[in-house]
Write a protein that holds these residues in place. Structure first.
Motif, short mmCIF file in Angstrom:
data_model
loop_
_atom_site.label_atom_id
_atom_site.label_comp_id
_atom_site.label_asym_id
_atom_site.label_seq_id
_atom_site.Cartn_x
_atom_site.Cartn_y
_atom_site.Cartn_z
N GLU A 1 0.86 -1.19 0.00
CA GLU A 1 0.00 0.00 0.00
C GLU A 1 0.90 1.23 0.00
O GLU A 1 1.89 1.28 0.73
CB GLU A 1 -0.89 0.00 1.25
N LEU A 2 0.55 2.20 -0.84
CA LEU A 2 1.35 3.43 -0.92
C LEU A 2 0.49 4.62 -0.51
O LEU A 2 -0.71 4.66 -0.79
CB LEU A 2 1.86 3.64 -2.36
N PHE A 3 1.15 5.58 0.15
CA PHE A 3 0.48 6.82 0.56
C PHE A 3 1.03 7.93 -0.33
O PHE A 3 2.25 8.16 -0.36
CB PHE A 3 0.75 7.09 2.03
N LEU A 4 0.14 8.57 -1.05
CA LEU A 4 0.56 9.49 -2.12
C LEU A 4 -0.05 10.87 -1.94
O LEU A 4 -1.13 11.01 -1.36
CB LEU A 4 0.09 8.96 -3.48
N VAL A 5 0.64 11.84 -2.48
CA VAL A 5 0.00 13.13 -2.76
C VAL A 5 0.05 13.33 -4.27
O VAL A 5 1.11 13.22 -4.88
CB VAL A 5 0.70 14.30 -2.04
N PHE B 1 4.76 9.10 0.36
CA PHE B 1 5.02 9.47 1.75
C PHE B 1 4.96 8.22 2.62
O PHE B 1 4.39 7.20 2.22
CB PHE B 1 4.01 10.53 2.20
N HIS B 2 5.57 8.30 3.84
CA HIS B 2 5.70 7.08 4.64
C HIS B 2 4.41 6.70 5.36
O HIS B 2 4.28 5.58 5.84
CB HIS B 2 6.87 7.20 5.63
N SER B 3 3.44 7.63 5.45
CA SER B 3 2.16 7.30 6.08
C SER B 3 1.07 8.17 5.46
O SER B 3 1.38 9.19 4.82
CB SER B 3 2.22 7.58 7.59
N PHE B 4 -0.19 7.79 5.68
CA PHE B 4 -1.29 8.61 5.17
C PHE B 4 -1.31 9.95 5.88
O PHE B 4 -1.59 10.98 5.27
CB PHE B 4 -2.62 7.87 5.33
#
Ligand code: C5P
Length: 294
Positions: free
Chosen positions: A179-183, A266-269
């Motif tokens: 799972e990846l946290f993105l902007v 990013f490392h977290s949401f």
């Protein structure tokens, strides 16, 4: 009163997740001008949505922050109504009549921005109508309908992590992407995909790297988006917005598709949401969206 009004079985909704090219290598060009790609693609919670209801005649409507752009630009013809018409023809040829439908598109994603948009909407329309009409279609026929709508529509029909080759139609699912946290970040300037491909001088670039088991982050670090250089040359805002994502602490920043949307990992949401807030404060007129992969 129609049966639907009595049963209450009225609306079919399908999400149209944004398509993110985590890596996009252009490895050649076909005789017809289309480019050969190798791309690692994932999909996000951020996206558009398609709603379908029975109606007396076919209609199409749009709402959402980016609906005006579409309404102004396409003169009533768009990938959603083309998807409806192509699917209806394909079903008619197998003796399956289809009822008229009112289709509503909730347009949340920037238009012509490298994250699927129209392709995701077309794919969601196909999925929604198949369910709404309770229709059956041969998977190969569906794949060819999708490809006729655009090179990215087959991958958007899958809407899960995958590697696509060919012009995008040769699809290999990827089961173990974390799972990846993105902007997602876009300067709200539309980019023409054919124009970016035209500006790519080197058509034969190296393939995707070989991946060691579990080594997705190394894989990403060693891969590229070959369309990034021509997009940055055409639109300096792409470099600017990529720099802003890096400044917010993203561990990897890259452009998706033919741009102009860039994403930061990013490392977290929570970290992604904080970056989104900070970026919006810096450029309230641009699009920033924290999201996670699905
Ligand atoms: O297939 P789609 O309509 O999304 O593609 C838009 C344009 O982008 C094509 O007409 C073509 O000029 C270019 N393209 C390409 N190679 C691809 C996909 C798109 O050259 N694999």
């Amino acid at each position: 009163m129609r049966a639907d009004d009595i049963t209450g079985a009225v609306e079919t909704t399908e999400a149209a997740p944004a398509k993110i090219n985590l890596a996009l290598h252009v490895t050649g060009q076909r005789a017809d001008g289309y480019h050969l790609l190798e791309t690692l693609v994932t999909f996000t919670e951020a996206g558009d949505a398609i709603h379908v209801r029975d109606a007396d005649a076919d209609t199409f409507s749009i709402s959402g922050p980016f609906s005006d752009l579409l309404r102004a630009g396409d003169g009533g013809d768009n990938l959603v109504t083309r998807a409806r018409d192509l699917l209806r023809d394909a079903l008619a040829s197998t003796g399956q009549p289809t009822r008229p439908v009112a289709i509503h598109l909730e347009k949340n994603l920037p238009v012509a921005s490298g994250i699927g948009g129209g392709s995701a909407d077309a794919a969601a329309t196909l999925r929604a109508l198949l369910r709404h009409w309770n229709a059956v279609i041969d998977p190969q026929k569906l794949a060819s309908v999708a490809l006729a709508l655009g090179a990215d529509v087959p991958m958007c029909l899958e809407s899960r992590s995958l590697i696509a080759r060919g012009i995008g139609e040769d699809i290999e699912p990827v089961a173990d992407l974390p799972e990846l946290f993105l902007v997602l970040a876009n300067p709200l300037k539309a980019v023409s995909t054919p124009e970016i491909f035209r500006r790519l001088l080197d058509k034969a670039n190296p393939s995707l790297p070989v991946r060691e088991a579990g080594g997705w982050m190394e894989f990403l670090a060693q891969s590229r988006n070959d369309l990034e250089a021509p997009a940055k040359a055409l639109l300096p805002e792409v470099s600017e917005i990529a720099g802003m994502l890096s400044q917010e602490g993203a561990s990897l920043v890259r452009m998706s598709g033919s741009g102009a949307t860039c994403f930061g990992i990013f490392h977290s949401f929570d970290a992604a949401q904080k970056a989104e807030t900070s970026l919006r404060n810096k450029r309230p007129d641009w699009y920033f969206q924290a999201t996670r992969t699905i």
